[in-house]
Design a protein around this motif. Structure first.
Motif, PDB file in Angstrom:
ATOM      1  N   ALA A 189     -24.580  17.027  -5.699  1.00 23.03           N
ATOM      2  CA  ALA A 189     -23.800  17.520  -6.590  1.00 23.03           C
ATOM      3  C   ALA A 189     -22.418  17.339  -6.126  1.00 23.03           C
ATOM      4  CB  ALA A 189     -24.125  18.834  -7.275  1.00 23.03           C
ATOM      5  N   LYS A 190     -22.319  17.898  -5.030  1.00 24.62           N
ATOM      6  CA  LYS A 190     -21.007  17.683  -4.252  1.00 24.62           C
ATOM      7  C   LYS A 190     -20.560  16.326  -4.008  1.00 24.62           C
ATOM      8  CE  LYS A 190     -20.546  22.229  -1.713  1.00 24.62           C
ATOM      9  NZ  LYS A 190     -20.381  22.804  -0.687  1.00 24.62           N
ATOM     10  N   ASP A 191     -21.580  15.725  -3.556  1.00 25.54           N
ATOM     11  CA  ASP A 191     -21.262  14.185  -2.981  1.00 25.54           C
ATOM     12  C   ASP A 191     -20.977  13.238  -4.313  1.00 25.54           C
ATOM     13  OD1 ASP A 191     -21.666  14.815  -0.518  1.00 25.54           O
ATOM     14  OD2 ASP A 191     -23.810  13.789  -0.321  1.00 25.54           O
ATOM     15  N   LEU A 192     -21.705  13.436  -5.421  1.00 26.53           N
ATOM     16  CA  LEU A 192     -21.119  12.890  -6.784  1.00 26.53           C
ATOM     17  C   LEU A 192     -19.838  13.279  -7.177  1.00 26.53           C
ATOM     18  CD1 LEU A 192     -24.706  13.282  -8.454  1.00 26.53           C
ATOM     19  CD2 LEU A 192     -23.556  11.027  -7.922  1.00 26.53           C
ATOM     20  N   ALA A 193     -19.590  14.479  -7.317  1.00 25.80           N
ATOM     21  CA  ALA A 193     -18.081  14.869  -7.551  1.00 25.80           C
ATOM     22  C   ALA A 193     -17.157  14.133  -6.670  1.00 25.80           C
ATOM     23  CB  ALA A 193     -18.070  16.493  -7.633  1.00 25.80           C
ATOM     24  N   ALA A 194     -17.350  14.375  -5.350  1.00 27.81           N
ATOM     25  CA  ALA A 194     -16.248  13.581  -4.435  1.00 27.81           C
ATOM     26  C   ALA A 194     -16.326  12.146  -4.820  1.00 27.81           C
ATOM     27  CB  ALA A 194     -16.778  13.875  -3.018  1.00 27.81           C
ATOM     28  N   GLY A 195     -17.444  11.595  -4.916  1.00 25.54           N
ATOM     29  CA  GLY A 195     -17.507  10.288  -5.415  1.00 25.54           C
ATOM     30  C   GLY A 195     -16.831   9.837  -6.536  1.00 25.54           C
ATOM     31  N   ALA A 196     -16.788  10.582  -7.409  1.00 22.47           N
ATOM     32  CA  ALA A 196     -15.863  10.417  -8.668  1.00 22.47           C
ATOM     33  C   ALA A 196     -14.478  10.351  -8.446  1.00 22.47           C
ATOM     34  CB  ALA A 196     -16.347  11.522  -9.576  1.00 22.47           C
ATOM     35  N   VAL A 197     -14.281  11.238  -7.510  1.00 22.75           N
ATOM     36  CA  VAL A 197     -12.692  11.396  -7.082  1.00 22.75           C
ATOM     37  C   VAL A 197     -12.328  10.049  -6.404  1.00 22.75           C
ATOM     38  CG1 VAL A 197     -10.923  12.641  -5.436  1.00 22.75           C
ATOM     39  CG2 VAL A 197     -12.573  13.924  -7.088  1.00 22.75           C
ATOM     40  N   LEU A 198     -13.068   9.554  -5.382  1.00 23.02           N
ATOM     41  CA  LEU A 198     -12.674   8.532  -4.509  1.00 23.02           C
ATOM     42  C   LEU A 198     -12.684   7.252  -5.437  1.00 23.02           C
ATOM     43  CD1 LEU A 198     -12.492   6.950  -1.831  1.00 23.02           C
ATOM     44  CD2 LEU A 198     -14.863   6.917  -1.692  1.00 23.02           C
ATOM     45  N   LEU A 199     -13.379   7.049  -6.497  1.00 20.77           N
ATOM     46  CA  LEU A 199     -13.449   6.017  -7.287  1.00 20.77           C
ATOM     47  C   LEU A 199     -12.226   6.045  -8.208  1.00 20.77           C
ATOM     48  CD1 LEU A 199     -15.351   3.668  -8.798  1.00 20.77           C
ATOM     49  CD2 LEU A 199     -16.059   5.481 -10.378  1.00 20.77           C
ATOM     50  N   PHE A 200     -11.748   7.024  -8.814  1.00 14.72           N
ATOM     51  CA  PHE A 200     -10.540   7.288  -9.507  1.00 14.72           C
ATOM     52  C   PHE A 200      -9.498   6.922  -8.365  1.00 14.72           C
ATOM     53  CE2 PHE A 200      -6.878   8.929 -11.777  1.00 14.72           C
ATOM     54  CZ  PHE A 200      -7.384   8.521 -13.188  1.00 14.72           C
ATOM     55  N   ALA A 201      -9.483   7.407  -7.188  1.00 10.80           N
ATOM     56  CA  ALA A 201      -8.481   7.183  -6.053  1.00 10.80           C
ATOM     57  C   ALA A 201      -8.169   5.815  -5.966  1.00 10.80           C
ATOM     58  CB  ALA A 201      -8.638   7.940  -4.967  1.00 10.80           C
ATOM     59  N   CYS A 202      -9.297   4.825  -5.935  1.00  7.14           N
ATOM     60  CA  CYS A 202      -9.216   3.401  -5.692  1.00  7.14           C
ATOM     61  C   CYS A 202      -8.653   2.667  -6.942  1.00  7.14           C
ATOM     62  CB  CYS A 202     -10.548   2.954  -5.450  1.00  7.14           C
ATOM     63  SG  CYS A 202     -11.506   3.411  -3.790  1.00  7.14           S
ATOM     64  N   ALA A 203      -8.976   3.157  -8.124  1.00  3.82           N
ATOM     65  CA  ALA A 203      -8.537   2.689  -9.168  1.00  3.82           C
ATOM     66  C   ALA A 203      -6.974   2.828  -9.537  1.00  3.82           C
ATOM     67  CB  ALA A 203      -9.271   3.204 -10.533  1.00  3.82           C
ATOM     68  N   ALA A 204      -6.702   4.163  -8.992  1.00  6.63           N
ATOM     69  CA  ALA A 204      -5.106   4.475  -9.211  1.00  6.63           C
ATOM     70  C   ALA A 204      -4.470   3.628  -8.048  1.00  6.63           C
ATOM     71  CB  ALA A 204      -4.978   5.790  -8.535  1.00  6.63           C
ATOM     72  N   VAL A 205      -4.924   3.198  -7.015  1.00  7.50           N
ATOM     73  CA  VAL A 205      -4.221   2.276  -6.127  1.00  7.50           C
ATOM     74  C   VAL A 205      -4.296   1.161  -6.503  1.00  7.50           C
ATOM     75  CG1 VAL A 205      -4.512   1.193  -3.671  1.00  7.50           C
ATOM     76  CG2 VAL A 205      -5.009   3.634  -4.025  1.00  7.50           C
ATOM     77  N   ILE A 206      -5.125   0.616  -7.010  1.00  6.82           N
ATOM     78  CA  ILE A 206      -5.197  -0.946  -7.801  1.00  6.82           C
ATOM     79  C   ILE A 206      -4.165  -0.801  -9.081  1.00  6.82           C
ATOM     80  CG2 ILE A 206      -6.245  -2.296  -9.239  1.00  6.82           C
ATOM     81  CD1 ILE A 206      -8.875  -1.600  -7.407  1.00  6.82           C
ATOM     82  N   ILE A 207      -3.909   0.150  -9.854  1.00  7.89           N
ATOM     83  CA  ILE A 207      -2.924   0.566 -10.845  1.00  7.89           C
ATOM     84  C   ILE A 207      -1.707   0.462 -10.405  1.00  7.89           C
ATOM     85  CG2 ILE A 207      -2.179   1.978 -12.787  1.00  7.89           C
ATOM     86  CD1 ILE A 207      -4.881   2.532 -13.520  1.00  7.89           C
ATOM     87  N   GLY A 208      -1.457   1.206  -9.009  1.00  3.25           N
ATOM     88  CA  GLY A 208       0.006   1.366  -8.413  1.00  3.25           C
ATOM     89  C   GLY A 208       0.310  -0.222  -7.911  1.00  3.25           C
ATOM     90  N   MET A 209      -0.559  -0.878  -7.541  1.00  7.23           N
ATOM     91  CA  MET A 209      -0.171  -2.209  -6.965  1.00  7.23           C
ATOM     92  C   MET A 209       0.158  -3.096  -7.945  1.00  7.23           C
ATOM     93  SD  MET A 209      -3.294  -2.481  -4.027  1.00  7.23           S
ATOM     94  CE  MET A 209      -3.242  -4.230  -3.853  1.00  7.23           C
ATOM     95  N   ILE A 210      -0.602  -2.887  -9.220  1.00  6.22           N
ATOM     96  CA  ILE A 210      -0.157  -3.762 -10.253  1.00  6.22           C
ATOM     97  C   ILE A 210       1.175  -3.473 -10.838  1.00  6.22           C
ATOM     98  CG2 ILE A 210      -0.624  -4.144 -12.871  1.00  6.22           C
ATOM     99  CD1 ILE A 210      -3.772  -3.968 -11.959  1.00  6.22           C
ATOM    100  N   ILE A 211       1.508  -2.274 -10.586  1.00  9.99           N
ATOM    101  CA  ILE A 211       2.844  -1.822 -11.222  1.00  9.99           C
ATOM    102  C   ILE A 211       4.144  -2.127 -10.263  1.00  9.99           C
ATOM    103  CG2 ILE A 211       4.215   0.123 -11.879  1.00  9.99           C
ATOM    104  CD1 ILE A 211       1.484   1.490 -13.146  1.00  9.99           C
ATOM    105  N   PHE A 212       3.781  -1.815  -8.841  1.00 16.92           N
ATOM    106  CA  PHE A 212       4.659  -1.878  -8.008  1.00 16.92           C
ATOM    107  C   PHE A 212       4.933  -3.329  -7.393  1.00 16.92           C
ATOM    108  CE2 PHE A 212       4.225   2.905  -8.447  1.00 16.92           C
ATOM    109  CZ  PHE A 212       5.375   3.150  -8.552  1.00 16.92           C
ATOM    110  N   ILE A 213       4.014  -3.776  -7.057  1.00 14.99           N
ATOM    111  CA  ILE A 213       4.126  -5.116  -6.362  1.00 14.99           C
ATOM    112  C   ILE A 213       5.190  -6.146  -7.054  1.00 14.99           C
ATOM    113  CG2 ILE A 213       3.011  -7.230  -5.452  1.00 14.99           C
ATOM    114  CD1 ILE A 213       0.607  -5.402  -4.519  1.00 14.99           C
ATOM    115  N   PRO A 214       4.966  -6.436  -8.238  1.00 19.59           N
ATOM    116  CA  PRO A 214       5.979  -7.366  -8.975  1.00 19.59           C
ATOM    117  C   PRO A 214       7.262  -6.778  -8.797  1.00 19.59           C
ATOM    118  CG  PRO A 214       4.113  -7.021 -10.399  1.00 19.59           C
ATOM    119  CD  PRO A 214       4.019  -6.069  -9.232  1.00 19.59           C
ATOM    120  N   LYS A 215       7.581  -5.720  -8.624  1.00 18.84           N
ATOM    121  CA  LYS A 215       9.032  -5.060  -8.388  1.00 18.84           C
ATOM    122  C   LYS A 215       9.397  -5.068  -7.060  1.00 18.84           C
ATOM    123  CE  LYS A 215       8.479  -2.003 -12.395  1.00 18.84           C
ATOM    124  NZ  LYS A 215       9.435  -2.688 -13.472  1.00 18.84           N
ATOM    125  N   LEU A 216       8.731  -5.359  -6.166  1.00 15.88           N
ATOM    126  CA  LEU A 216       9.222  -5.542  -4.664  1.00 15.88           C
ATOM    127  C   LEU A 216       9.775  -6.789  -4.135  1.00 15.88           C
ATOM    128  CD1 LEU A 216       6.513  -3.421  -2.963  1.00 15.88           C
ATOM    129  CD2 LEU A 216       8.652  -2.643  -3.636  1.00 15.88           C
TER     130      LEU A 216
END
Length: 125
Positions: free
Chosen positions: A98-125
């Motif tokens: 249960a703990k690992d699954l919850a932590a995995g969900a956070v990691l999955l969303f964090a990876c998606a957040a990084v990708i979204i950040g790259m899509i937003i910020f890289i073209p502006k640099l």
């Protein structure tokens, strides 16, 4: 309809105020967690970069949703960890899962957040 059921469905200003107080207490507890502080710091850095690079309204909306989603998911992860710790102090495979699954969900969303950040910020640099 039974009166005791009706009373449970009635919302008063006092009940609403108490609900907000409980939610505020939960956020205070979450913000004491080391991982939450890391996510808050990352959100602050990304927000500062957003101001510097003059994000559009749509980019800000996406950024706010991603930051809030990350913080909310980390809060849920913490709640799951605390609940599992409350139920058992000894190691149990299902508790660990249960703990690992919850932590995995956070990691999955964090990876998606990084990708979204790259899509937003890289073209502006």
């Amino acid at each position: 309809m039974r009166s005791d059921l009706k009373d449970k469905r009635t919302y008063s200003a006092r009940r609403l105020t108490a609900s907000f107080r409980f939610a505020g207490n939960g956020l205070k507890m979450a913000f004491r967690e080391p991982n939450m502080r890391i996510h808050l710091a990352a959100g602050a850095i990304v927000s500062a970069a957003g101001f510097i690079l003059s994000l559009s309204r749509m980019e800000w909306c996406i950024l706010i949703l991603v930051i809030a989603g990350m913080l909310a998911l980390e809060t849920v992860n913490t709640a799951i960890e605390k609940t599992v710790d409350l139920v058992t102090e000894e190691y149990k495979p299902l508790a660990g899962m249960a703990k690992d699954l919850a932590a995995g969900a956070v990691l999955l969303f964090a990876c998606a957040a990084v990708i979204i950040g790259m899509i937003i910020f890289i073209p502006k640099l």
